[in-house]
Write an enzyme that holds these catalytic residues in place. Structure first.
Site, PDB file in Angstrom:
ATOM      1  CD  GLU A 128       5.952  -6.780  11.170  1.00 58.82           C
ATOM      2  OE1 GLU A 128       4.717  -6.958  11.245  1.00 58.82           O
ATOM      3  OE2 GLU A 128       6.458  -5.883  10.476  1.00 58.82           O
ATOM      4  CE  LYS A 181       1.910  -2.985   9.310  1.00 60.37           C
ATOM      5  NZ  LYS A 181       1.979  -4.348   9.886  1.00 60.37           N
ATOM      6  NE  ARG A 223      -0.407 -11.267  10.066  1.00 65.27           N
ATOM      7  CZ  ARG A 223      -0.173 -10.840   8.838  1.00 65.27           C
ATOM      8  NH1 ARG A 223      -0.315 -11.687   7.823  1.00 65.27           N
ATOM      9  NH2 ARG A 223       0.203  -9.611   8.608  1.00 65.27           N
TER      10      ARG A 223
END
Length: 205
Positions: A39, A127, A43
């Site tokens: 993943e 998640k 950011r």
């Protein structure tokens, strides 16, 4: 690829890359260690280029995008070659975009009501974030009796030491973490160390 992100590997490395040039060697080290699902979080400015590079140059990797929080994020990451999507939370608009992508996705939840709302919408894989801050293994264990159909990838504050207790829960398919990609190893391009840490994480299954 399996249609479930939760069944790719016991641990999904959560990667923050400042330099897209590090993406391919990092991904190769993770795959060599036995962690194919990666993943890459949105950011940093390097994230999309990193996803693009891994998708094109590391055939053993299943690269996904994390910190997906808008329909635009979904479009951009799909175009870059992402093969799964992960969000820290969800709205109906974001959920619609993720569903519309045709990719496996994990919308983020941290409360029982959010879980129930997703189950109402036909989503059973989620998640759990931020896992440690939101109640950790005790919270997930408490959810398993009333909501056994929900399965989770807990992420947030999980370490090599705490991961096994999460993976032992019946409603946890995998965990997300960054302990196998420590910032100093990435900065120093110590890919052998990353591969070793990845192999230790893969063995947690």
């Amino acid at each position: 690829m399996t249609s479930s992100v939760l069944d790719l590997a016991p641990v999904v490395p959560v990667v923050v890359l400042e330099d897209s040039a590090d993406a391919v060697p990092l991904a190769r080290a993770l795959v060599a260690g036995g962690l194919p699902a990666i993943e890459v979080t949105l950011r940093t400015d390097a994230a999309l280029d990193a996803i693009r590079a891994i998708a094109a140059e590391v055939p053993g990797a299943v690269v996904g995008a994390g910190t997906v929080i808008s329909a635009r994020n979904v479009e951009d990451t799909v175009a870059a070659g992402a093969r799964f999507l992960v969000s820290p939370g969800w709205t109906d608009a974001l959920l619609g975009a993720m569903k519309g992508s045709g990719l496996p996705f994990l919308p983020g939840v941290s409360t029982t009501s959010e879980v129930v709302a997703l189950l109402e919408r036909g989503v059973t894989e989620m998640k759990f974030f931020p896992a440690e801050a939101a109640g950790g293994t005790a919270y997930l264990k408490a959810l398993s009796a009333p909501l056994p159909q929900a399965r989770f990838c807990p992420t947030g504050g999980i370490s090599a030491a705490s991961a096994p207790s999460y993976l032992a829960l019946p409603n946890v398919g995998c965990v997300g973490g960054s302990w196998m990609v420590p910032a100093d190893a990435v900065a120093g391009r110590d890919w052998d160390r990353v591969a070793r840490l990845a192999a230790e994480a893969a063995a947690l299954a």
